[in-house]
Design an enzyme around this catalytic site. Structure first.
Site, PDB file in Angstrom:
ATOM      1  N   HIS A  93     -16.917  -5.429   6.807  1.00 37.67           N
ATOM      2  CA  HIS A  93     -16.258  -4.852   5.630  1.00 37.67           C
ATOM      3  C   HIS A  93     -15.315  -5.849   4.933  1.00 37.67           C
ATOM      4  CE1 HIS A  93     -14.334  -1.861   3.093  1.00 37.67           C
ATOM      5  NE2 HIS A  93     -13.168  -2.279   3.537  1.00 37.67           N
TER       6      HIS A  93
ATOM      7  N   ARG B 262      -3.722   5.281  -7.348  1.00 36.97           N
ATOM      8  CA  ARG B 262      -4.121   4.820  -6.011  1.00 36.97           C
ATOM      9  C   ARG B 262      -5.487   4.121  -6.037  1.00 36.97           C
ATOM     10  NH1 ARG B 262      -3.869   7.963  -0.100  1.00 36.97           N
ATOM     11  NH2 ARG B 262      -4.913   6.267   1.025  1.00 36.97           N
TER      12      ARG B 262
ATOM     13  N   ASN C  85      -8.787   0.114  -4.522  1.00 35.34           N
ATOM     14  CA  ASN C  85     -10.230  -0.114  -4.342  1.00 35.34           C
ATOM     15  C   ASN C  85     -10.676  -1.455  -4.940  1.00 35.34           C
ATOM     16  OD1 ASN C  85     -10.479   2.340  -3.077  1.00 35.34           O
ATOM     17  ND2 ASN C  85     -10.871   3.439  -4.980  1.00 35.34           N
TER      18      ASN C  85
ATOM     19  N   GLU D  70      -4.923  10.121  -4.609  1.00 31.65           N
ATOM     20  CA  GLU D  70      -5.758   9.324  -5.500  1.00 31.65           C
ATOM     21  C   GLU D  70      -6.176  10.100  -6.750  1.00 31.65           C
ATOM     22  OE1 GLU D  70      -8.323   6.502  -3.492  1.00 31.65           O
ATOM     23  OE2 GLU D  70      -9.688   6.484  -5.202  1.00 31.65           O
TER      24      GLU D  70
ATOM     25  N   LYS E 129       0.835  -1.204   0.000  1.00 35.08           N
ATOM     26  CA  LYS E 129       0.000   0.000   0.000  1.00 35.08           C
ATOM     27  C   LYS E 129       0.870   1.254   0.000  1.00 35.08           C
ATOM     28  CE  LYS E 129      -3.675   2.604   2.204  1.00 35.08           C
ATOM     29  NZ  LYS E 129      -4.888   2.605   3.029  1.00 35.08           N
TER      30      LYS E 129
END
Ligand SMILES: NC(=O)c1ccc[n+]([C@@H]2O[C@H](COP(=O)([O-])OP(=O)(O)OC[C@H]3O[C@@H](n4cnc5c(N)ncnc54)[C@H](O)[C@@H]3O)[C@@H](O)[C@H]2O)c1
Ligand SMILES: [Zn+2]
Length: 365
Positions: free
Chosen positions: A264, A241, A245, A237, A227
């Site tokens: 989540h 980036r 997602n 982003e 990351k």
């Protein structure tokens, strides 16, 4: 201790320290000074780890002001942000204050947003206590709260001064929350070039029983480094980036359809499987990619199918809601291969026809 340097372009670099007992480094991360420390934690985490964090802050010689809120995603709101901010004022915390967020992603998102906005910005330190927080939420500077219209719709980029990840905290984490973190680690391997050996190592670690904490720091460090590398190139982003997602467009839709009952990370695991099918159906990757993603999830005991009773059409509708507030259609981060995000004509996210999404959801029942 394993240290990952996070160096977002144009920002101060900061360290993520990860090891057993890392909370001992909290004072160094906060630094000595006269300003108070606002120790933000949910009630559950404060009960488990609050005293240890408070003791770890003693060498700073700063006054410690605990700010506690009820645990859970339902607390990640403007109302909690306002209450915490009012409490900072009431406690007389000034511009020289420092915020510490001790907890999972809900806490670090909230604490970071309080820090981003209080007195137009004070420094903060993230002390993640969930696996998901350590490998993902506490790193990268995204802070904020949810609105009734959707998750994370209000927020700010505000990187912490340091991240202190004490893997001892994982000892009190339930199995399901460990799974949630592992799902994000799978995502990182899929985005960041993981090979079969990396997936196998992750599965061995997950199955290693009580000894898993001994190796946790190395696995967290390896995952978060993926990351950090993406964030370094594109901190706000603007483009690449968005590959982080992966699995999240469908994942967020599943969370919403379940009334946020589905955690989540588990929603993301299913989202990774569904979106791998989308990637194949959209002609961006060969069928083996979807097979490999499903195999990786299965080896880790993570879900890959829609929960019973969830209608594909409802999930498709919920993907649109994801972006409604921002005036757009849902866009998908997709793979060209395992470890290789797909770049399309419009950049790193893809507009996929509804029929393709629906077919992938149907195939994932
Ligand atoms: N900012 C980002 O880049 C980013 C990235 C990923 C996720 N997130 C956000 O993170 C949130 C999810 O994070 P989460 O799963 O950590 O949720 P969370 O913070 O709600 O924690 C989950 C639960 O675990 C409990 N808990 C935390 N640490 C514990 C410990 N050591 N032992 C026992 N219980 C513990 C908490 O009290 C809570 O009940 C979501 O709001 C998501 O949007 C943010
Ligand atoms: Zn996530």
């Amino acid at each position: 201790m394993p240290t990952v340097v996070v160096a977002p372009a144009g920002q101060e670099p900061y360290d993520l320290l990860v090891e057993r007992g890392a909370l001992g480094a909290l004072a160094r991360a906060v630094g000595e000074g006269t300003g108070a420390v606002a120790l933000v934690a949910d009630a559950r985490v404060f009960g488990l780890w609050g005293e240890r964090a408070r003791a770890a802050l003693a060498p700073t010689h700063r006054r410690v002001v605990p700010l506690i809120f009820p645990d859970g995603e339902a607390s990640k709101t403007r109302e909690t942000w306002a209450r915490l901010t009012d409490a900072l004022v009431a406690a007389g915390v000034g511009r020289d204050g420092v915020v510490v967020g001790l907890g999972g992603g809900v806490t670090t998102d909230l604490a970071g947003f309080v820090a981003a906005t209080y007195a137009r910005g004070v420094p903060w330190v993230a002390a993640p206590t969930t696996l998901l927080g350590m490998v993902d939420a506490a790193v990268g500077g995204k802070t904020g709260v949810d609105l009734p219209a959707g998750k994370n719709l209000v927020g700010a980029f505000h990187h912490p001064r340091a991240v202190v990840a004490d893997v001892d905290a994982l000892a009190t984490l339930g199995n399901e929350l460990v799974d949630c973190g592992v799902a994000e680690m799978v995502k990182h391997l899929l985005v960041g070039g993981g090979g079969a050996a990396d997936f196998a190592a992750l599965a061995r670690w997950r199955a290693s029983g009580p000894a898993w904490l001994d190796d946790a720091a190395d696995h967290v460090a390896a995952s978060v480094a993926i990351k950090a590398a993406v964030v370094r190139e594109d901190p706000q982003e603007a483009g690449r980036r968005a590959v982080l997602n992966l699995g999240h467009t469908v994942g967020h839709a599943l969370e919403r359809v379940s009334g946020y009952d589905l955690p989540h990370g588990l929603a993301v695991a299913i989202g990774l499987a569904v979106e791998a099918r989308i990637t194949v159906a959209a002609g961006l990757a060969p069928p083996e990619v979807a097979v490999a993603v499903a195999a990786a999830l299965a080896a880790l005991g993570l879900p890959a199918r829609l929960p019973a009773g969830v209608a594909p059409a409802a999930v498709l509708a919920a993907t649109a809601v994801d972006k409604k507030g921002l005036g757009g259609r849902a866009r998908y981060a997709l793979l060209a291969g395992v470890g290789r995000p797909a770049r399309g004509p419009a950049g790193w996210t893809h507009d996929v026809p509804d029929a393709v999404v629906l077919a992938a959801l149907e195939a994932s029942r």
